[in-house]
Scaffold this motif. Structure first.
Motif, PDB file in Angstrom:
ATOM      1  N   UNK A  72       0.988  -1.477   0.495  1.00 38.30           N
ATOM      2  CA  UNK A  72       0.541  -0.083   0.175  1.00 38.30           C
ATOM      3  C   UNK A  72       1.356   1.473   0.174  1.00 38.30           C
ATOM      4  N   UNK A  73       0.524   2.267  -1.134  1.00 37.75           N
ATOM      5  CA  UNK A  73       1.090   3.690  -1.340  1.00 37.75           C
ATOM      6  C   UNK A  73       0.823   4.530  -1.273  1.00 37.75           C
ATOM      7  N   UNK A  74       1.749   5.759  -1.345  1.00 36.47           N
ATOM      8  CA  UNK A  74       1.010   6.863  -1.741  1.00 36.47           C
ATOM      9  C   UNK A  74       1.419   6.787  -3.273  1.00 36.47           C
ATOM     10  N   UNK A  75       0.733   7.119  -4.688  1.00 37.18           N
ATOM     11  CA  UNK A  75       0.859   7.314  -5.711  1.00 37.18           C
ATOM     12  C   UNK A  75       2.315   8.185  -6.496  1.00 37.18           C
ATOM     13  N   UNK A  76       1.880   8.839  -5.906  1.00 39.19           N
ATOM     14  CA  UNK A  76       2.549  10.107  -5.843  1.00 39.19           C
ATOM     15  C   UNK A  76       4.248   9.890  -5.761  1.00 39.19           C
ATOM     16  N   UNK A  77       4.496   9.702  -4.748  1.00 36.90           N
ATOM     17  CA  UNK A  77       5.722   8.909  -4.524  1.00 36.90           C
ATOM     18  C   UNK A  77       5.936   7.991  -5.408  1.00 36.90           C
ATOM     19  N   UNK A 118       5.111   2.943   2.809  1.00 35.60           N
ATOM     20  CA  UNK A 118       4.732   2.255   2.404  1.00 35.60           C
ATOM     21  C   UNK A 118       3.817   0.825   3.986  1.00 35.60           C
ATOM     22  N   UNK A 119       3.439   0.218   2.980  1.00 34.15           N
ATOM     23  CA  UNK A 119       2.824  -1.094   4.089  1.00 34.15           C
ATOM     24  C   UNK A 119       3.177  -2.162   2.686  1.00 34.15           C
ATOM     25  N   UNK A 120       3.334  -3.541   3.520  1.00 36.51           N
ATOM     26  CA  UNK A 120       3.087  -5.065   2.693  1.00 36.51           C
ATOM     27  C   UNK A 120       1.657  -5.016   3.088  1.00 36.51           C
ATOM     28  N   UNK A 123      -1.978  -7.629   2.508  1.00 36.67           N
ATOM     29  CA  UNK A 123      -2.538  -8.591   1.271  1.00 36.67           C
ATOM     30  C   UNK A 123      -3.714  -8.506   0.770  1.00 36.67           C
ATOM     31  N   UNK A 124      -4.116  -9.454   0.038  1.00 37.32           N
ATOM     32  CA  UNK A 124      -5.640  -9.382  -0.697  1.00 37.32           C
ATOM     33  C   UNK A 124      -6.562  -9.037   0.372  1.00 37.32           C
ATOM     34  N   UNK A 125      -7.481  -8.201   0.287  1.00 38.01           N
ATOM     35  CA  UNK A 125      -9.157  -8.199   1.545  1.00 38.01           C
ATOM     36  C   UNK A 125      -8.583  -7.981   2.362  1.00 38.01           C
ATOM     37  N   UNK A 126      -7.274  -7.271   2.820  1.00 40.55           N
ATOM     38  CA  UNK A 126      -7.453  -6.842   3.694  1.00 40.55           C
ATOM     39  C   UNK A 126      -7.560  -5.335   3.523  1.00 40.55           C
ATOM     40  N   UNK A 127      -7.458  -4.288   4.317  1.00 41.36           N
ATOM     41  CA  UNK A 127      -8.374  -2.957   5.224  1.00 41.36           C
ATOM     42  C   UNK A 127      -7.131  -2.150   4.318  1.00 41.36           C
ATOM     43  N   UNK A 128      -7.498  -1.136   3.493  1.00 42.32           N
ATOM     44  CA  UNK A 128      -6.430   0.195   2.879  1.00 42.32           C
ATOM     45  C   UNK A 128      -5.901   0.759   4.746  1.00 42.32           C
ATOM     46  N   UNK A 129      -4.309   0.672   4.712  1.00 44.88           N
ATOM     47  CA  UNK A 129      -4.333   1.907   5.444  1.00 44.88           C
ATOM     48  C   UNK A 129      -4.268   3.243   5.306  1.00 44.88           C
ATOM     49  N   UNK A 130      -4.725   4.239   5.937  1.00 44.88           N
ATOM     50  CA  UNK A 130      -5.478   5.906   5.872  1.00 44.88           C
ATOM     51  C   UNK A 130      -4.261   6.151   5.643  1.00 44.88           C
ATOM     52  N   UNK A 131      -4.207   7.230   4.079  1.00 45.61           N
ATOM     53  CA  UNK A 131      -3.063   7.233   4.083  1.00 45.61           C
ATOM     54  C   UNK A 131      -2.768   6.951   2.646  1.00 45.61           C
ATOM     55  N   UNK A 171      -3.636   5.364  -1.271  1.00 45.81           N
ATOM     56  CA  UNK A 171      -3.947   5.723  -1.883  1.00 45.81           C
ATOM     57  C   UNK A 171      -3.760   4.817  -3.385  1.00 45.81           C
ATOM     58  N   UNK A 172      -3.030   4.154  -3.279  1.00 38.70           N
ATOM     59  CA  UNK A 172      -2.236   2.472  -4.044  1.00 38.70           C
ATOM     60  C   UNK A 172      -2.064   1.596  -3.983  1.00 38.70           C
ATOM     61  N   UNK A 173      -2.258   0.290  -4.407  1.00 43.94           N
ATOM     62  CA  UNK A 173      -2.026  -0.446  -4.306  1.00 43.94           C
ATOM     63  C   UNK A 173      -0.514  -1.434  -5.502  1.00 43.94           C
ATOM     64  N   UNK A 174       0.299  -1.487  -4.779  1.00 38.91           N
ATOM     65  CA  UNK A 174       1.139  -2.662  -5.771  1.00 38.91           C
ATOM     66  C   UNK A 174       2.012  -3.632  -5.690  1.00 38.91           C
ATOM     67  N   UNK A 175       1.458  -4.679  -6.598  1.00 35.44           N
ATOM     68  CA  UNK A 175       1.138  -6.030  -6.614  1.00 35.44           C
ATOM     69  C   UNK A 175       3.160  -6.073  -6.436  1.00 35.44           C
ATOM     70  N   UNK A 176       3.469  -7.121  -5.763  1.00 33.86           N
ATOM     71  CA  UNK A 176       4.014  -8.319  -5.107  1.00 33.86           C
ATOM     72  C   UNK A 176       5.674  -8.355  -6.700  1.00 33.86           C
TER      73      UNK A 176
END
Ligand SMILES: Nc1nc2c(c(=O)[nH]1)N[C@H]1C(S)=C(S)[C@@H](COP(=O)(O)OP(=O)(O)OC[C@H]3O[C@@H](n4cnc5c(N)ncnc54)[C@H](O)[C@@H]3O)O[C@H]1N2
Ligand code: MOO
Ligand SMILES: [Mg+2]
Length: 408
Positions: free
Chosen positions: A55-60, A93-95, A97-105, A107-112
């Motif tokens: 889970x990342x900030x896309x802008x980064x 960023x945070x590692x 998993x599929x179905x896990x809640x997005x952390x606050x902040x 705004x996108x997920x990068x597949x492993x």
């Protein structure tokens, strides 16, 4: 003689849609919803990841490339079911998993697969679009939305939807309780030795299976001999178990046609001839203190089979809360010529090449043995070829109407 349509309409006059009951979800399989189901939750219930990744900030990641990957510190690990994931500040960023809640902040997920898989620091080799691989709360179902309407039959798909919105029980029409009783002095239970002049009883097995296929609870009583007192006593005893009684045999012109004899005298069951082949002699009405509907089908096995699909099925569907429309029909090209009696509509057992193919026109092969006593063609038949009343001959290549039988 009465028309098939008139007979169906008379039969439908005997029954009304059953009162709703509340059933446990799995018990409700194959029943019909009595009320719409409104979802008390949104689906998804919260924003979550559709991929195993980060889970990342896309802008980064604006400048990330394969040659110059962007490196982000991994500050949290978020499995599915995490109740309170750590908020992610820009540059981190945070590692996830599929179905896990997005952390606050984030705004996108990068597949492993697009990373080096690091757990302390991760190198990401391409940019991310804002919202990528994030499943939005409510994007499938909004809280308060109707997910299933009244009248919907609960199959596996509906079952999944109901469980997903948290239903444990559902208001449905109860399965009709169908009592099946055959009559005939010549009948012997399968598995027992046959004496001279005897045959194995098959109608009640066939009809029990057919009624079960139609979502009913079936009580197969088996059979009774052609004794009027026994027939009536048995029927009376069985009424407590029945929303509908279906009998076979004893409705024609014979000296021992006991169903007709016994029920005619009660005055609540009418015996009639329908302009069809097979299935001409039919009876219908109500019996007992609760006016339980009864359909008395002819004893010839093929006649009983055709009568079930034409007459019993709509009655059961009315009780279940389903439309009472006839079997679906298709146009098909006749493979071999057939004959049919004048003034009776024939329903010939047939094999339809592909009932779902509309173009090219499917072909239909009528079974060779079409006698009302000739059961052998029933097993493979997937259609009933209709020969209209006024038609006595059809040639190979003619376009004909075929009723598509349900899987049976
Ligand atoms: N003189 C006339 N005879 C018949 C007429 C007619 O119009 N005039 N109609 C024929 C037609 S059409 C039919 S269909 C049958 C209907 O007969 P019933 O409903 O009275 O049935 P049964 O006489 O009891 O049996 C007929 C036939 O089917 C066999 N059968 C009966 N029950 C079973 C069972 N549970 N499992 C297997 N086989 C069964 C029975 O042995 C007879 O062979 O009447 C024609 N006659
Ligand atoms: O009409 Mo009967 O039902 O031929 O077999
Ligand atoms: Mg008879």
């Amino acid at each position: 003689m009465k028309s098939v349509e008139q007979h169906i309409s008379d039969l439908l006059g005997l029954v009304a849609v059953a009162e709703p009951i509340e059933l446990d979800l799995l018990q409700a399989h194959g029943t019909v919803l009595a009320e719409p189901v409104v979802s008390p939750v949104s689906l998804p219930g919260f924003d979550n990841s559709s991929m195993d990744g980060y889970a990342v900030h896309a802008a980064d990641l604006a400048g990330a490339t394969a040659d110059a990957p962007t490196r982000l510190r991994v500050v949290a690990d978020i499995p599915a079911g995490d109740a309170d994931p750590t908020a992610i500040r820009p540059g981190l960023c945070a590692r996830i998993m599929t179905g896990a809640p997005m952390p606050e902040g984030a705004d996108a997920v990068v597949p492993v697969e697009w990373t080096d898989g690091g757990t302390v620091e991760v190198a990401i080799d391409r940019p991310a679009r804002e919202g990528a691989f994030v499943r939005r709360s409510g994007e499938d179902v909004r809280e308060g939305a109707t997910v299933l309407g009244a009248g919907v039959r609960i199959g596996s798909g509906e079952m999944g939807v109901l469980a997903a919105v948290g239903r444990r029980t559902v208001p449905v029409r109860p399965r009709p309780r169908v009592v099946v009783l055959s009559t005939g002095e010549e009948l012997v239970e399968p598995g027992r030795p046959l004496g001279p002049g005897q045959i194995y009883e098959s109608n009640s097995y066939m009809l029990a299976a057919a009624a079960r296929d139609e979502g009913c609870e079936v009580y197969r009583h088996g059979f009774v001999g052609d004794d009027p007192v026994t027939v009536w006593d048995t029927l009376e005893d069985l009424l407590v178990r029945a929303d509908v009684v279906v009998t076979t045999g004893g409705v024609s012109m014979g000296a021992y046609d006991v169903v007709k004899e016994v029920l005619s005298s009660k005055g609540t069951v009418e015996f009639t001839q329908v302009a069809m082949q097979p299935g001409k002699p039919q009876g219908f009405g109500t019996i007992g203190p609760d006016d339980t509907p009864i359909l008395t089908l002819p004893g010839n096995p093929v006649s009983a089979f055709v009568s079930f699909h034409l007459f019993v099925r709509p009655v059961l569907r009315r009780l279940r809360g389903l439309p009472t429309t006839p079997l679906p029909s298709v146009r098909a090209r006749l493979a071999t010529p057939v004959g049919s009696p004048r003034d009776r509509r024939s329903y010939l057992r047939a094999v339809l090449s592909d009932p779902t193919a509309l173009d090219p026109v499917p072909s239909v092969a009528p079974a060779v043995r079409q006698g009302s006593h000739q059961l052998s063609a029933l097993a493979e038949a997937n259609g009933l070829l209709v020969v209209p009343e006024e038609v006595t001959e059809l040639a190979a290549g003619d376009l004909v109407e075929v009723l598509v039988l349900p899987e049976h």
